[in-house]
Design a protein around this motif. Structure first.
Motif, PDB file in Angstrom:
ATOM      1  N   HIS A 112     -10.442   1.941  -5.636  1.00 22.13           N
ATOM      2  CA  HIS A 112     -11.081   2.766  -4.436  1.00 22.13           C
ATOM      3  C   HIS A 112      -9.970   3.440  -3.705  1.00 22.13           C
ATOM      4  O   HIS A 112     -10.225   4.716  -3.402  1.00 22.13           O
ATOM      5  N   ARG A 113      -8.770   2.760  -3.350  1.00 25.68           N
ATOM      6  CA  ARG A 113      -7.836   3.645  -2.530  1.00 25.68           C
ATOM      7  C   ARG A 113      -7.107   4.755  -3.619  1.00 25.68           C
ATOM      8  O   ARG A 113      -7.069   5.945  -3.006  1.00 25.68           O
ATOM      9  N   ASP A 173      -5.936   4.845   6.379  1.00 27.12           N
ATOM     10  CA  ASP A 173      -6.932   4.058   5.582  1.00 27.12           C
ATOM     11  C   ASP A 173      -7.528   2.878   6.070  1.00 27.12           C
ATOM     12  O   ASP A 173      -6.702   1.958   6.968  1.00 27.12           O
ATOM     13  N   ASP A 174      -8.732   2.548   5.711  1.00 31.50           N
ATOM     14  CA  ASP A 174      -9.161   1.324   6.075  1.00 31.50           C
ATOM     15  C   ASP A 174     -10.128   0.798   4.641  1.00 31.50           C
ATOM     16  O   ASP A 174     -10.866   1.657   4.373  1.00 31.50           O
ATOM     17  N   THR A 175      -9.926  -0.429   4.166  1.00 32.84           N
ATOM     18  CA  THR A 175     -10.472  -0.802   3.045  1.00 32.84           C
ATOM     19  C   THR A 175     -11.340  -1.924   3.470  1.00 32.84           C
ATOM     20  O   THR A 175     -10.988  -3.057   4.191  1.00 32.84           O
ATOM     21  N   LYS A 199       0.767  -1.136   0.018  1.00 31.65           N
ATOM     22  CA  LYS A 199      -0.187   0.013   0.195  1.00 31.65           C
ATOM     23  C   LYS A 199       1.006   1.237  -0.086  1.00 31.65           C
ATOM     24  O   LYS A 199       0.435   2.295  -0.557  1.00 31.65           O
ATOM     25  N   PHE A 215     -15.002  -2.207  -3.790  1.00 36.48           N
ATOM     26  CA  PHE A 215     -14.136  -1.978  -2.714  1.00 36.48           C
ATOM     27  C   PHE A 215     -14.334  -0.522  -2.313  1.00 36.48           C
ATOM     28  O   PHE A 215     -14.939   0.204  -3.036  1.00 36.48           O
ATOM     29  N   GLY A 274      -4.048  -9.178  -1.779  1.00 33.88           N
ATOM     30  CA  GLY A 274      -5.416  -9.404  -1.201  1.00 33.88           C
ATOM     31  C   GLY A 274      -6.578 -10.007  -1.910  1.00 33.88           C
ATOM     32  O   GLY A 274      -6.172 -11.047  -2.775  1.00 33.88           O
ATOM     33  N   TYR A 275      -7.637  -9.559  -2.398  1.00 33.18           N
ATOM     34  CA  TYR A 275      -8.989 -10.128  -3.155  1.00 33.18           C
ATOM     35  C   TYR A 275      -8.498  -9.678  -4.623  1.00 33.18           C
ATOM     36  O   TYR A 275      -9.261 -10.014  -5.477  1.00 33.18           O
ATOM     37  N   ASP A 276      -7.313  -9.134  -5.076  1.00 34.61           N
ATOM     38  CA  ASP A 276      -7.040  -8.614  -6.458  1.00 34.61           C
ATOM     39  C   ASP A 276      -7.398  -9.627  -7.604  1.00 34.61           C
ATOM     40  O   ASP A 276      -8.223  -9.307  -8.577  1.00 34.61           O
ATOM     41  N   SER A 309      -4.729 -14.350   2.512  1.00 34.59           N
ATOM     42  CA  SER A 309      -5.540 -13.665   1.488  1.00 34.59           C
ATOM     43  C   SER A 309      -6.007 -14.993   0.477  1.00 34.59           C
ATOM     44  O   SER A 309      -7.185 -14.960  -0.037  1.00 34.59           O
ATOM     45  N   LYS A 337      -4.050   0.385 -12.133  1.00 29.24           N
ATOM     46  CA  LYS A 337      -4.871   0.005 -10.879  1.00 29.24           C
ATOM     47  C   LYS A 337      -5.493   1.157  -9.880  1.00 29.24           C
ATOM     48  O   LYS A 337      -6.473   1.475  -9.859  1.00 29.24           O
ATOM     49  N   SER A 358     -12.793  -7.730   6.045  1.00 33.27           N
ATOM     50  CA  SER A 358     -12.321  -8.410   4.959  1.00 33.27           C
ATOM     51  C   SER A 358     -10.832  -9.031   5.083  1.00 33.27           C
ATOM     52  O   SER A 358     -10.447  -9.803   4.468  1.00 33.27           O
ATOM     53  N   ALA A 359     -10.187  -8.352   6.015  1.00 32.96           N
ATOM     54  CA  ALA A 359      -8.576  -8.994   6.313  1.00 32.96           C
ATOM     55  C   ALA A 359      -8.708 -10.298   6.996  1.00 32.96           C
ATOM     56  O   ALA A 359      -7.982 -10.934   6.554  1.00 32.96           O
TER      57      ALA A 359
HETATM   58  P1  IMP Z   1      -6.695  -2.818   4.521  1.00 33.19           P
HETATM   59  O1  IMP Z   1      -7.939  -2.008   5.304  1.00 33.19           O
HETATM   60  O2  IMP Z   1      -6.264  -2.103   3.300  1.00 33.19           O
HETATM   61  O3  IMP Z   1      -5.879  -3.456   5.265  1.00 33.19           O
HETATM   62  O4  IMP Z   1      -7.591  -3.900   3.829  1.00 33.19           O
HETATM   63  C1  IMP Z   1      -8.432  -4.784   4.450  1.00 33.19           C
HETATM   64  C2  IMP Z   1      -8.283  -6.137   3.594  1.00 33.19           C
HETATM   65  O5  IMP Z   1      -9.048  -5.795   2.135  1.00 33.19           O
HETATM   66  C3  IMP Z   1      -7.051  -6.551   3.486  1.00 33.19           C
HETATM   67  O6  IMP Z   1      -6.623  -7.605   3.798  1.00 33.19           O
HETATM   68  C4  IMP Z   1      -6.910  -6.970   1.806  1.00 33.19           C
HETATM   69  O7  IMP Z   1      -6.945  -8.292   1.653  1.00 33.19           O
HETATM   70  C5  IMP Z   1      -8.392  -6.220   1.096  1.00 33.19           C
HETATM   71  N1  IMP Z   1      -7.566  -5.286   0.380  1.00 33.19           N
HETATM   72  C6  IMP Z   1      -7.650  -3.855   0.512  1.00 33.19           C
HETATM   73  N2  IMP Z   1      -7.358  -3.192  -0.586  1.00 33.19           N
HETATM   74  C7  IMP Z   1      -7.426  -4.113  -1.511  1.00 33.19           C
HETATM   75  C8  IMP Z   1      -6.995  -3.900  -2.932  1.00 33.19           C
HETATM   76  O8  IMP Z   1      -6.724  -2.887  -3.338  1.00 33.19           O
HETATM   77  N3  IMP Z   1      -7.005  -5.103  -3.528  1.00 33.19           N
HETATM   78  C9  IMP Z   1      -7.424  -6.355  -2.929  1.00 33.19           C
HETATM   79  N4  IMP Z   1      -7.585  -6.535  -1.509  1.00 33.19           N
HETATM   80  C10 IMP Z   1      -7.709  -5.302  -0.914  1.00 33.19           C
END
Ligand code: IMP
Length: 199
Positions: free
Chosen positions: A183-184, A74-76, A19, A122, A156-158, A101, A178, A91-92
């Motif tokens: 999203h990010r 950030d959090d995704t 990241k 996402f 991750g889920y890419d 993953s 990408k 998700s993690a």
């Molecule tokens: P985080 O908050 O960015 O650490 O994301 C939480 C989880 O979402 C991670 O464990 C990743 O598996 C997944 N994730 C976050 N960003 C992405 C991405 O850009 N592609 C795929 N998976 C993602």
């Protein structure tokens, strides 16, 4: 204190080097991005909130309060429509801890087995602590969950996420490609636009 973009040190509160590299590529050289390692922060900041925004705030506040830096975190989450937004904020660790993953993808593929609605998005939430004030930004990338893994890049889920309007997964794209649609990438762009207009 006036914020000058041309001499700004900013901490990105993450231990994830993938990241950090992604974001570094999008930032103007004028912003000195510091990692947690750069500020000698080696602890794991626990993400105990039930929303993405909440977790982003926890991480940014931890760094600002403990280390005194301007900081963003950030959090995704990957939100799947037919699963009512799961795995979302979890998700993690979707397939349990420690985070893995491969297992997360296998679990998601099995949950969606034979489901025709594979719509997902996402979503990234960013919290910025800047000179005593707090700002939130978000970014969304819509798409669908593929039935099998495709591609080797990313993380991750890419391999199982295909953004809307594309015929390839995130894991088949270069990080530049990408970043433009992710999203990010979108959330970071909002953050950068905000920082630029402070000048
Ligand atoms: P985080 O908050 O960015 O650490 O994301 C939480 C989880 O979402 C991670 O464990 C990743 O598996 C997944 N994730 C976050 N960003 C992405 C991405 O850009 N592609 C795929 N998976 C993602």
């Amino acid at each position: 204190m006036a914020t000058n973009l041309y001499q700004m040190k900013l901490v990105f509160a993450t231990h994830n080097l993938n990241k950090l590299a992604e974001v570094q590529k999008m930032l103007p050289n004028s912003i000195e991005l510091l990692s947690l390692k750069d500020i000698n922060c080696f602890e794991d900041i626990e993400e105990t909130a039930t929303t993405l925004e909440g977790n982003a705030k926890i991480k940014a506040n931890y760094i600002t309060e403990k280390f005194g830096y301007n900081c963003f975190a950030d959090d995704t989450g990957l939100e799947v429509k037919t699963l009512n937004g799961a795995p979302g904020v979890y998700s993690a660790r979707y397939a349990g801890e420690p985070s893995n993953s491969e297992n997360n993808m296998l679990k998601l593929l099995s949950e969606l087995n034979k489901k025709t609605d594979r719509e997902a998005q996402f979503r990234t939430s960013i919290c910025l602590n800047l000179n005593g004030k707090q700002f939130l930004f978000d970014g969304i990338c819509t798409g669908e969950i593929l039935t099998i893994k495709q591609g080797e890049k990313g993380f991750g889920y890419d391999p199982i996420f295909q953004p809307k309007g594309y015929n390839n997964s995130f894991a088949e794209m270069s990080s530049e490609e990408k970043n433009k649609i992710s999203h990010r990438g979108l959330a970071i762009q909002k953050l950068i636009d905000f920082l630029k207009q402070l000048n």
